[in-house]
Design a protein around this motif. Structure first.
Motif, short mmCIF file in Angstrom:
data_model
loop_
_atom_site.label_atom_id
_atom_site.label_comp_id
_atom_site.label_asym_id
_atom_site.label_seq_id
_atom_site.Cartn_x
_atom_site.Cartn_y
_atom_site.Cartn_z
N GLN A 48 0.85 -1.20 0.00
CA GLN A 48 0.00 0.00 0.00
C GLN A 48 0.89 1.25 0.00
O GLN A 48 0.62 2.23 -0.69
CB GLN A 48 -0.90 -0.04 1.26
CG GLN A 48 -1.99 1.00 1.29
CD GLN A 48 -1.66 2.19 2.18
OE1 GLN A 48 -0.50 2.44 2.48
NE2 GLN A 48 -2.66 2.92 2.56
N GLU A 83 9.82 10.39 -5.44
CA GLU A 83 8.67 9.52 -5.11
C GLU A 83 8.77 8.20 -5.87
O GLU A 83 8.50 7.12 -5.32
CB GLU A 83 7.33 10.21 -5.40
CG GLU A 83 7.13 11.58 -4.81
CD GLU A 83 7.17 11.64 -3.29
OE1 GLU A 83 7.54 10.65 -2.64
OE2 GLU A 83 6.87 12.72 -2.74
N LYS A 114 -4.74 -1.20 -2.64
CA LYS A 114 -4.97 0.10 -1.99
C LYS A 114 -3.74 1.00 -2.13
O LYS A 114 -2.62 0.52 -2.20
CB LYS A 114 -5.25 -0.12 -0.50
CG LYS A 114 -6.70 -0.44 -0.15
CD LYS A 114 -6.96 -0.14 1.32
CE LYS A 114 -8.44 -0.31 1.64
NZ LYS A 114 -8.88 -1.72 1.57
N1 3HC Z 1 -5.78 5.58 2.27
C1 3HC Z 1 -6.08 4.34 1.81
N2 3HC Z 1 -6.27 3.26 2.60
C2 3HC Z 1 -6.15 3.47 3.93
C3 3HC Z 1 -5.82 4.71 4.49
C4 3HC Z 1 -5.64 5.79 3.59
N3 3HC Z 1 -5.36 7.00 4.02
N4 3HC Z 1 -5.77 4.56 5.83
C5 3HC Z 1 -6.06 3.28 6.10
N5 3HC Z 1 -6.28 2.63 4.95
C6 3HC Z 1 -6.66 1.24 4.83
C7 3HC Z 1 -5.56 0.33 5.32
O1 3HC Z 1 -4.64 0.07 4.27
C8 3HC Z 1 -6.37 -0.89 5.72
O2 3HC Z 1 -6.72 -1.57 4.54
P1 3HC Z 1 -6.74 -3.17 4.45
O3 3HC Z 1 -6.99 -3.68 5.85
O4 3HC Z 1 -7.86 -3.45 3.50
O5 3HC Z 1 -5.39 -3.54 3.93
C9 3HC Z 1 -7.66 -0.31 6.26
O6 3HC Z 1 -7.76 1.01 5.69
C10 3HC Z 1 -7.73 -0.26 7.77
O7 3HC Z 1 -6.78 0.68 8.25
P2 3HC Z 1 -5.74 0.25 9.39
O8 3HC Z 1 -5.39 1.45 10.19
O9 3HC Z 1 -6.24 -0.95 10.14
O10 3HC Z 1 -4.53 -0.20 8.49
P3 3HC Z 1 -2.99 -0.05 8.83
O11 3HC Z 1 -2.73 -0.59 10.18
O12 3HC Z 1 -2.27 -0.62 7.67
O13 3HC Z 1 -2.73 1.54 8.94
C11 3HC Z 1 -1.68 3.19 7.52
C12 3HC Z 1 -2.95 2.37 7.80
C13 3HC Z 1 -1.50 4.18 8.67
C14 3HC Z 1 -1.82 3.93 6.18
C15 3HC Z 1 -0.51 2.23 7.49
O14 3HC Z 1 -0.80 1.23 6.52
C16 3HC Z 1 0.81 2.87 7.13
O15 3HC Z 1 1.43 3.51 7.94
N6 3HC Z 1 1.27 2.61 5.89
C17 3HC Z 1 2.61 3.02 5.46
C18 3HC Z 1 2.75 4.51 5.23
C19 3HC Z 1 1.85 5.03 4.15
O16 3HC Z 1 1.23 4.31 3.43
N7 3HC Z 1 1.75 6.36 4.06
C20 3HC Z 1 0.86 7.09 3.19
C21 3HC Z 1 1.25 7.17 1.79
S1 3HC Z 1 2.93 7.40 1.41
C22 3HC Z 1 3.02 9.03 0.96
O17 3HC Z 1 2.32 9.82 1.48
C23 3HC Z 1 4.03 9.42 -0.08
C24 3HC Z 1 4.75 10.65 0.28
O18 3HC Z 1 5.91 10.73 -0.51
C25 3HC Z 1 3.93 11.88 0.02
#
Ligand code: 3HC
Length: 324
Positions: A48, A83, A114
């Motif tokens: 993700q 990125e 996702k």
């Molecule tokens: N967008 C999309 N899906 C999301 C979300 C969001 N903002 N927040 C939560 N979800 C999803 C989760 O993926 C999970 O989906 P799944 O169970 O079907 O796989 C569901 O919603 C339930 O959420 P949870 O809190 O239980 O899930 P997590 O424990 O995985 O926590 C998270 C969600 C905080 C996003 C965590 O996955 C995380 O820290 N991920 C890694 C960091 C990340 O992805 N950061 C954001 C994008 S990176 C970015 O911003 C790029 C930068 O360069 C700008």
């Protein structure tokens, strides 16, 4: 991909040893024993994350040719290129868990994966590029600084490098917002409009509230998450409200108030219907983002074919030069 649960008895001792290592603050490496559920959670979360980095290039890429001057164009080019590198870095991390990037990309292109909901919102003005750098990368820094202490070695180490580059991303975004906020009334209004549109989706980047997070308990137990979604969200709000006020911008939350006792900025209710609607595929740009990603993948087929042909030619030459 469903995770096999940990065997009822066979792995009990292994699981106990694994959890003792986590409790001792040890780092888990790819060749170490790990519960299948731990592996599954990491692949789920890291894929993700990697997809988010790659899709996140799209809204910003739209503005590279429309940057107001060369300095802004060069800064945005560098950020978007970073990125892409972050995505590749994290896909490398998922490969250490036995999942190929091709398999993950197929899931993304099929609309089955996702990525962060924030990237399903449109970039309507140049000030949105400032808001993304400031807010979206700012939120990512809060989250990823925590993940740099995750129990899984390859992921944690990737975060160390990525956070360094995210700090440049946030600084260039906040600088754009500072200059606009100090500019003409029209420029300040443009900056405020971007803050109004990007504020709440940025808070959603930290996931659902702790009580509604199905994954946090397990990720916390196994040392992947060191802080909860709500703790990180609160930290981000506390940092960012002060930065908005410092440049004369207002947070679009009528319920926002400062709690002198805790020092926290208490914020209003997040629109969770919007959150689940967007992650369910019905956001402003979900279809556009997926279409752009599929088109880029198809248009890049010749590059992949050329790289593979070159690699094969090099391998054949190496084999003939080193034939016994
Ligand atoms: N967008 C999309 N899906 C999301 C979300 C969001 N903002 N927040 C939560 N979800 C999803 C989760 O993926 C999970 O989906 P799944 O169970 O079907 O796989 C569901 O919603 C339930 O959420 P949870 O809190 O239980 O899930 P997590 O424990 O995985 O926590 C998270 C969600 C905080 C996003 C965590 O996955 C995380 O820290 N991920 C890694 C960091 C990340 O992805 N950061 C954001 C994008 S990176 C970015 O911003 C790029 C930068 O360069 C700008």
């Amino acid at each position: 991909m469903e995770a096999k649960s940990v065997g009822p008895h066979a792995d009990d001792a292994l699981l106990a040893d694994f959890e003792a290592r986590i409790a001792d603050g040890e780092t888990i490496e790819p060749k170490d024993w790990m519960p299948e559920r731990y592996r599954w959670q990491l692949v789920r979360m890291m894929s993700q994350h990697a997809h988010s980095e790659v899709v996140g290039m799209l809204p910003e890429g739209n503005w590279i040719t429309r940057a107001p001057n060369l300095r802004r164009k060069v800064g945005l080019l560098a950020k978007v290129q970073d990125e892409a590198g972050h995505g590749l870095y994290i896909y490398c991390g998922t490969e250490t868990l036995g999942v190929s990037r091709e398999a993950l990309l197929d899931q993304l292109l099929a609309g089955k994966a996702k990525y962060s909901s924030i990237f399903n919102y449109p970039t309507l003005a140049w000030s949105d590029i400032g808001a993304i750098g400031w807010l979206v990368d700012g939120a990512a820094i809060v989250n990823q600084t925590m993940l740099a202490k995750a129990s899984y070695g390859p992921y944690a180490r990737a975060m160390v490098r990525i956070c360094k580059e995210e700090n440049f991303h946030k600084k260039q975004g906040y600088e754009i917002m500072c200059i606009l906020a100090e500019g003409t009334p029209e420029q300040k209004a443009m900056a405020q409009d971007s803050l109004d549109r990007w504020w709440w989706p940025s808070l959603m980047m930290f996931g659902p509230s702790d009580k509604d997070s199905p994954n946090s308990a397990e990720l916390t137990r196994w040392g992947v998450k060191r802080k909860s979604n709500d703790e990180l969200r609160q930290r981000f709000v506390n940092i960012t409200v002060a930065q908005a006020h410092a440049i004369g911008l207002e947070i679009p939350d009528p319920d926002l108030r400062h709690d002198p006792e805790s020092g926290d900025w208490i914020f209003g209710e997040i629109d969770w219907d919007e959150f689940y609607r967007v992650i369910g595929g019905d956001g402003p740009c979900n279809r556009e983002r997926l279409a752009a990603r599929r088109a880029a993948h198809d248009e890049g087929a010749w590059v992949r074919a050329a790289a593979e042909a070159y690699a094969e030619k090099q391998a054949a030459r190496y084999r003939s030069e080193n034939a016994a």
